[in-house]
Write a protein that holds these residues in place. Structure first.
Motif, PDB file in Angstrom:
ATOM      1  N   SER A 197      80.634  57.460  -5.911  1.00 27.30           N
ATOM      2  CA  SER A 197      81.404  57.656  -4.685  1.00 27.30           C
ATOM      3  C   SER A 197      82.718  58.351  -4.979  1.00 27.30           C
ATOM      4  O   SER A 197      83.391  58.082  -5.962  1.00 27.30           O
ATOM      5  CB  SER A 197      81.673  56.306  -4.023  1.00 27.30           C
ATOM      6  OG  SER A 197      82.498  56.475  -2.907  1.00 27.30           O
ATOM      7  N   GLU A 218      80.519  64.241  -1.097  1.00 28.64           N
ATOM      8  CA  GLU A 218      81.286  65.117  -0.205  1.00 28.64           C
ATOM      9  C   GLU A 218      82.239  66.036  -0.964  1.00 28.64           C
ATOM     10  O   GLU A 218      82.244  67.247  -0.770  1.00 28.64           O
ATOM     11  CB  GLU A 218      82.066  64.249   0.785  1.00 28.64           C
ATOM     12  CG  GLU A 218      83.081  64.999   1.616  1.00 28.64           C
ATOM     13  CD  GLU A 218      84.006  64.049   2.349  1.00 28.64           C
ATOM     14  OE1 GLU A 218      85.218  64.094   2.090  1.00 28.64           O
ATOM     15  OE2 GLU A 218      83.514  63.255   3.168  1.00 28.64           O
ATOM     16  N   GLU A 255      85.634  58.192  -3.473  1.00 24.59           N
ATOM     17  CA  GLU A 255      86.813  57.606  -2.848  1.00 24.59           C
ATOM     18  C   GLU A 255      88.058  57.814  -3.722  1.00 24.59           C
ATOM     19  O   GLU A 255      89.121  58.098  -3.238  1.00 24.59           O
ATOM     20  CB  GLU A 255      86.593  56.101  -2.599  1.00 24.59           C
ATOM     21  CG  GLU A 255      85.593  55.789  -1.498  1.00 24.59           C
ATOM     22  CD  GLU A 255      86.038  56.329  -0.145  1.00 24.59           C
ATOM     23  OE1 GLU A 255      87.234  56.221   0.189  1.00 24.59           O
ATOM     24  OE2 GLU A 255      85.197  56.885   0.570  1.00 24.59           O
ATOM     25  N   LYS A 296      77.705  60.936   1.883  1.00 21.07           N
ATOM     26  CA  LYS A 296      79.177  60.923   1.849  1.00 21.07           C
ATOM     27  C   LYS A 296      79.686  60.898   0.404  1.00 21.07           C
ATOM     28  O   LYS A 296      80.730  61.467   0.090  1.00 21.07           O
ATOM     29  CB  LYS A 296      79.679  59.686   2.610  1.00 21.07           C
ATOM     30  CG  LYS A 296      81.189  59.464   2.580  1.00 21.07           C
ATOM     31  CD  LYS A 296      81.922  60.408   3.483  1.00 21.07           C
ATOM     32  CE  LYS A 296      83.411  60.086   3.531  1.00 21.07           C
ATOM     33  NZ  LYS A 296      84.179  61.080   4.294  1.00 21.07           N
ATOM     34  N   LYS A 297      78.907  60.252  -0.486  1.00 19.96           N
ATOM     35  CA  LYS A 297      79.361  60.057  -1.869  1.00 19.96           C
ATOM     36  C   LYS A 297      79.510  61.371  -2.644  1.00 19.96           C
ATOM     37  O   LYS A 297      80.217  61.413  -3.641  1.00 19.96           O
ATOM     38  CB  LYS A 297      78.421  59.110  -2.620  1.00 19.96           C
ATOM     39  CG  LYS A 297      76.998  59.604  -2.762  1.00 19.96           C
ATOM     40  CD  LYS A 297      76.150  58.607  -3.552  1.00 19.96           C
ATOM     41  CE  LYS A 297      75.860  57.375  -2.721  1.00 19.96           C
ATOM     42  NZ  LYS A 297      74.998  56.421  -3.439  1.00 19.96           N
ATOM     43  N   GLU A 333      73.313  58.151  15.041  1.00 14.49           N
ATOM     44  CA  GLU A 333      73.413  56.720  14.732  1.00 14.49           C
ATOM     45  C   GLU A 333      72.268  55.936  15.392  1.00 14.49           C
ATOM     46  O   GLU A 333      71.721  54.998  14.809  1.00 14.49           O
ATOM     47  CB  GLU A 333      74.761  56.189  15.234  1.00 14.49           C
ATOM     48  CG  GLU A 333      74.990  54.717  14.960  1.00 14.49           C
ATOM     49  CD  GLU A 333      76.230  54.179  15.657  1.00 14.49           C
ATOM     50  OE1 GLU A 333      76.361  52.947  15.726  1.00 14.49           O
ATOM     51  OE2 GLU A 333      77.043  54.991  16.140  1.00 14.49           O
ATOM     52  N   GLN A 357      84.295  63.245   7.865  1.00 18.85           N
ATOM     53  CA  GLN A 357      84.689  62.191   8.795  1.00 18.85           C
ATOM     54  C   GLN A 357      84.969  60.919   7.991  1.00 18.85           C
ATOM     55  O   GLN A 357      84.754  60.883   6.784  1.00 18.85           O
ATOM     56  CB  GLN A 357      83.558  61.934   9.802  1.00 18.85           C
ATOM     57  CG  GLN A 357      83.148  63.158  10.611  1.00 18.85           C
ATOM     58  CD  GLN A 357      84.195  63.567  11.623  1.00 18.85           C
ATOM     59  OE1 GLN A 357      84.572  62.797  12.485  1.00 18.85           O
ATOM     60  NE2 GLN A 357      84.677  64.798  11.517  1.00 18.85           N
ATOM     61  N   ARG A 358      85.422  59.890   8.667  1.00 21.94           N
ATOM     62  CA  ARG A 358      85.742  58.652   7.953  1.00 21.94           C
ATOM     63  C   ARG A 358      84.523  58.073   7.232  1.00 21.94           C
ATOM     64  O   ARG A 358      84.599  57.643   6.096  1.00 21.94           O
ATOM     65  CB  ARG A 358      86.291  57.611   8.936  1.00 21.94           C
ATOM     66  CG  ARG A 358      86.809  56.348   8.236  1.00 21.94           C
ATOM     67  CD  ARG A 358      87.189  55.285   9.259  1.00 21.94           C
ATOM     68  NE  ARG A 358      88.264  55.729  10.111  1.00 21.94           N
ATOM     69  CZ  ARG A 358      89.557  55.638   9.801  1.00 21.94           C
ATOM     70  NH1 ARG A 358      89.919  55.147   8.634  1.00 21.94           N
ATOM     71  NH2 ARG A 358      90.481  56.053  10.641  1.00 21.94           N
ATOM     72  N   GLU A 359      83.353  58.101   7.913  1.00 20.41           N
ATOM     73  CA  GLU A 359      82.157  57.452   7.354  1.00 20.41           C
ATOM     74  C   GLU A 359      81.070  58.432   6.913  1.00 20.41           C
ATOM     75  O   GLU A 359      80.067  58.025   6.351  1.00 20.41           O
ATOM     76  CB  GLU A 359      81.546  56.499   8.398  1.00 20.41           C
ATOM     77  CG  GLU A 359      82.489  55.411   8.889  1.00 20.41           C
ATOM     78  CD  GLU A 359      82.883  54.434   7.796  1.00 20.41           C
ATOM     79  OE1 GLU A 359      82.138  54.328   6.805  1.00 20.41           O
ATOM     80  OE2 GLU A 359      83.946  53.798   7.924  1.00 20.41           O
ATOM     81  N   CYS A 360      81.228  59.710   7.225  1.00 21.36           N
ATOM     82  CA  CYS A 360      80.150  60.662   6.907  1.00 21.36           C
ATOM     83  C   CYS A 360      80.713  62.060   6.707  1.00 21.36           C
ATOM     84  O   CYS A 360      81.905  62.304   6.922  1.00 21.36           O
ATOM     85  CB  CYS A 360      79.111  60.682   8.037  1.00 21.36           C
ATOM     86  SG  CYS A 360      79.754  61.352   9.586  1.00 21.36           S
TER      87      CYS A 360
END
Length: 558
Positions: free
Chosen positions: A164, A232, A166, A229-230, A76, A207-210
């Motif tokens: 994404s 994953e 999600e 992440k999109k 980060e 992970q939540r963000e990555c």
């Protein structure tokens, strides 16, 4: 302002006794002609050592120095400064506290760099000085893989990246997505990069963000660049399809395997998926067959333990146990033994869960408890196949231990593994499982404990003297030992590759009597030591004295 800073640097170098006025004048002429930093010119011309230059500047400017090879930077933080900016100004962000960003710089007097970074990040800049060589190696380390990942995404184009993930998608859509260019290329990149880094395991964890990717290199995990992440779900599904797993089933753990040919080399991957909070974690274990053909004498064992171990495996019958934690090389050692004993005159059968390496000429049974094919059931069946040598992946329960012991007593050579801390502990573990001491005493011919220690990187190996207190405590005659300074070849760890240390307890008549009398593992270990057994720590210290590994590594592992 710039002139005063240059004058200040000149004064520091001359007053510090690092260079003469004539050398400074010559360096300034070269700088005017070729450009570049003055410190860099002085180092290139051999007028000053870069480390000495940094130490002098740090003292005069009251700016702390840092050795980046010993420092781990959070991804980060690295992301705060683009790679092209880091390379242009020769700097790297280290940490942030509140609104202050600490930055390692090769030239802490470069006010233009500090102003640009302040505007770019919005943080107040706190400089720390280090050598240009350290900065370059650190930039390669932290941005190198990211650049390759970026190249892949750039090549395929942003429009090719699936949307994404999600929202839930059905298996048909997911299956289609796994064939998309970005997914295939990124999975191939992860496998190739792992091979290039000599990774034994690949951990892919949502992970939540990555999507976190880590490689286990020389026994320790190292974080690598994260894929987008999109995509994953598509990456995880691609790996599951390659491994023969059910992509629709995400609630229960699954195990599979696949084989890939990378850079002309065939590598088997054992794959495990596990449901976690943010999706499914997948771990791939790379199984390289070439490690089985090196032979026992090439695994790095010390001469005495190897001689004792070979005496045991040359016996016609009896049981040999190899102990150690997960990842200590037990399977490689046992397969190396089987490769040596694998002749047309012998019938060798193994029962494993899972079958790690497929070896030609050996009958291998894959245990499957779901259908009742446990270690014990497989062992009972293979005893009717007239085996000469039996290898059991692991003795986990009383029933398996009991059958293994009885097979060893009826004329077979039995090889297996146990999870204990040392060789003597294997004896008490069998008795704790419920095997009668007289059966253990009669069947066991040898127990070995094994660990893997990291080898010092040959490129950056350097000698140093131990403090007198440690030398006295460790009872070392020579205070000079070796360590790895850290370089680009070893990714600044100071280590490259691993070597095995071995402890072998040969079961003699005195130890047999002790087993029957239920002696403790400490008593058995002490008896073995007096009979000439070299303990794990002893083997490790021998490797340290030979400059193969470091004292810290021996103490960490043994």
């Amino acid at each position: 302002m710039v002139k005063s800073l240059r004058k200040r640097l000149n004064e520091i170098l001359i007053e510090g006794g690092l260079i003469t006025e004539a050398q400074l004048e010559q360096a300034l002429k070269i700088q005017r002609k070729k450009g570049g930093r003055l410190g860099q010119v002085l180092a290139e011309e051999g007028y000053v050592n870069e480390t000495d230059l940094v130490a002098c500047l740090a003292a005069e400017l009251s700016i702390p120095p840092i050795n980046l090879s010993k420092y781990q930077i959070d991804e980060e933080i690295v992301n705060l400064i683009p790679e092209h900016v880091a390379r242009h100004y020769q700097l790297l962000p280290l940490s942030k506290i509140g609104k202050t960003l600490t930055v390692a710089m090769a030239d802490p007097l470069n006010v233009f760099a500090m102003d640009d970074i302040k505007i770019l990040t919005g943080y107040r800049i706190e400089p720390i000085i280090c050598t240009e060589k350290d900065i370059k190696e650190a930039i390669d380390r932290y941005y190198g893989s990211r650049e390759k990942m970026g190249d892949i995404l750039k090549e395929i184009g942003a429009e090719a990246v699936p949307p994404s993930g999600e929202e839930e998608m059905d298996s048909h859509e997911l299956l289609k997505e796994t064939e998309e260019a970005p997914v295939v290329k990124i999975v191939n990149f992860i496998l190739l990069e792992a091979m290039g880094q000599r990774a034994s395991d690949i951990h892919i964890e949502p992970q939540r963000e990555c999507l976190k990717v880590r490689y286990r290199v020389d026994g320790l995990l190292q974080e690598m660049v994260s894929p987008p992440k999109k995509i994953e779900k598509a990456i995880l599904a691609r790996l599951k399809i390659m491994s023969g797993l059910d992509i629709a089933e995400k609630r229960v753990p699954q195990d599979g395997r696949f084989r890939a040919k990378l850079r002309g080399k065939e590598i088997d991957y054992r794959v495990s998926s596990l449901p976690i909070s943010f999706g499914e974690k997948i771990v791939l274990r790379a199984l390289d067959k070439s490690s089985l053909t090196v032979g026992l004498d090439k695994l790095g064992f010390e001469e005495e333990p190897l001689r004792d171990f070979e005496r045991c495996i040359n016996k016609p019958y009896g049981m040999i146990l190899v102990t150690g934690p997960t990842g200590s090389g037990k399977s490689t050692t046992l397969y190396s033994v089987l490769s040596r004993l694998n002749t047309s005159e012998r019938n060798i059968i193994t029962v494993e869960d899972p079958v790690e390496y497929q070896v030609e000429g050996i009958t291998q049974i894959q245990a499957n408890p779901d259908i009742g094919l446990t270690f014990a059931a497989g062992l009972r069946s293979l005893l009717r196949q007239s085996p000469d040598i039996i290898m059991i992946g692991e003795i986990r329960d009383r029933e398996t231990a009991d059958i293994a012991v009885k097979a060893a007593l009826t004329g077979q050579l039995v090889l297996s593994t146990l999870h204990t801390n040392d060789a003597a502990g294997a004896i008490t573990r069998l008795i704790d499982m419920g095997v009668e001491p007289f059966l253990v005493s009669s069947s066991l011919i040898g127990a070995a404990a094994q660990r893997l220690v990291r080898k010092i990187c040959p490129e950056c190996k350097e000698p140093y003297k131990l403090p007198p207190a440690i030398q006295e405590k460790m009872k070392l005659e020579n205070p000079t030992v070796y360590r790895g300074k850290g370089c680009s070849k070893c990714r600044q760890t100071g280590y490259h590759g691993r070597v095995a240390v071995l402890e072998v307890l040969v079961i003699n008549e005195e130890i047999r009597d002790m087993i029957v009398k239920r002696a403790s593992s400490d008593e058995i270990r002490e008896k073995g030591r007096r009979a000439g057994m070299k303990l794990l720590r002893d083997s490790g210290m021998e490797k340290m004295k030979a400059g193969i590994t470091s004292l810290e590594e021996v103490l960490r592992v043994t």
